[in-house]
Design an enzyme around this catalytic site. Structure first.
Site, PDB file in Angstrom:
ATOM      1  CE  LYS A   1      -4.454  -1.505   1.753  1.00  0.00           C
ATOM      2  NZ  LYS A   1      -5.464  -1.368   2.817  1.00  0.00           N
TER       3      LYS A   1
ATOM      4  CE  LYS B   1      -9.692 -13.846  -5.775  1.00  0.00           C
ATOM      5  NZ  LYS B   1      -9.188 -14.013  -4.390  1.00  0.00           N
TER       6      LYS B   1
ATOM      7  CE  LYS C   1     -13.962  -4.345  -5.050  1.00  0.00           C
ATOM      8  NZ  LYS C   1     -14.282  -4.694  -3.665  1.00  0.00           N
TER       9      LYS C   1
END
Ligand code: TRP
Length: 332
Positions: A114, A196, A199
């Site tokens: 992140k 996979k 979004k």
């Protein structure tokens, strides 16, 4: 006495639920609440480690509460709440910050990922995130915490922190087990069946709140495979696109792969794709409609998350009081 085991799960309200989340996990939860004493919370304190737009954060938290109920989490049978409604999370989070080492936190893969992704906002919360997550867990003394692979390291550090704390003060925390839930279907992207469903690739992703036309469009455009036989047959290696849609069709209809192969025998992909689309539309319709109904019923939703926070707070405060006492804080 035959007490139910306790299970806890935190959900980041950072995006919309999609078909992969639903068929892979959420669909099994109604069964779980029968067997365990379950806590589900919207981890909004965690979500602000990455910058959020306020109106959107508020809407997403409420939508997710509504969606989980619509997916069958009966709020009478489990505890659904919003993390920021229970101050004990932030309170124990601070305490555990003081029992978590800089070196340990530096090794967390999620922090490394992140901070590489949000270089302009590498804040202290992003760094101490695992200590807050440990607090979320330890407050409720759960027996296990169902998490995906990506969160396993966070449950492990939670165990380390709990053991360290117990080592100093005696048995305060129950040591939770990570529990990699029995997976439902592993749903792949409709336009890239080797990765996979996610979004980050919206064209290949069916959002639970997508309108039927939108779902049909995505299925009609789904990639099939460039093999020559052009028939509906389950073969994940050679035919990942068709196999993925068979998997989806099987999980929403309950049909077996043999039955599906027979159903589309001699019918090509042109008939298969819209059939899967329609089955998904029908499976998601009640969830979407119920979510919309719940979102319009503000006072009901409010009642659910208030009652949830009250229940959660009772348990959380018990643990927090014990911790404060052990540490040597003067009781108020
Ligand atoms: N970190 C989890 C995620 O990103 C969300 C979470 C926060 C959580 N607190 C938790 C999960 C406690 C399980 C238990 O998915």
């Amino acid at each position: 006495m035959d007490e139910k085991k306790v299970m806890l799960s935190g959900i980041q309200p950072s995006g919309e639920l999609h078909l992969g989340n639903y068929l892979g996990a959420v669909r099994n939860w109604p069964e779980m609440i029968e067997e365990f004493d379950c806590y589900f919370f919207m981890a909004d304190l965690h979500t602000i480690t990455v910058r959020q737009e306020p109106a959107q954060l508020r809407r997403r938290v409420l939508t997710q509460v509504a969606q989980y109920i619509a997916c069958g989490l009966n709020p009478e049978k489990c505890t659904i709440f919003i993390q920021s409604h229970v101050p004990a999370h932030a309170q124990l989070g601070w305490v555990l910050d003081c029992y978590t080492m800089f070196g340990e936190l530096s090794r967390m893969t999620q922090f490394k990922d992140k901070s590489a992704k949000h270089k302009d906002n590498i804040n202290a919360g992003l760094f101490t995130y695992p200590a807050l997550m440990a607090a979320d867990i330890l407050l409720y003394q759960p027996d296990f915490v169902p998490v995906g692979e990506d969160q396993k390291q966070h449950v492990e550090i939670c165990r380390d922190i709990a053991e360290r704390f117990n080592g100093i003060y005696g048995d305060v925390f129950k040591i939770p087990a990570p529990h990699i839930p029995k997976v439902g279907a592993r749903v792949m992207s409709l336009n890239d069946p080797t990765s996979k469903m996610s979004k980050s690739n919206l064209e290949g992703c069916v959002i639970l709140m997508d309108k039927p036309e939108e779902i049909m469009r995505k299925f009609k455009r789904a990639v099939t495979d460039s093999d020559t036989e052009r028939c509906v047959r389950f073969a994940p290696q050679e035919k990942p696109g068709v196999s993925n849609m068979m998997q989806i069709y099987a999980s929403v209809t309950g049909k077996t792969f043999e039955e599906i192969e027979a159903e589309f025998e001699g019918k090509g992909y042109g008939a298969f794709k819209p059939a899967v689309g329609e089955a998904v539309v029908e499976a998601l319709r009640p969830i979407r409609e119920e979510t919309e109904r719940l979102l319009a019923d503000k006072s009901y939703l409010e009642g659910v998350y208030k009652a949830g926070a009250d229940r959660a707070e009772y348990t959380a405060n018990k643990t927090l009081r014990k911790v404060y006492k052990k540490i040597g804080f003067v009781p108020r």
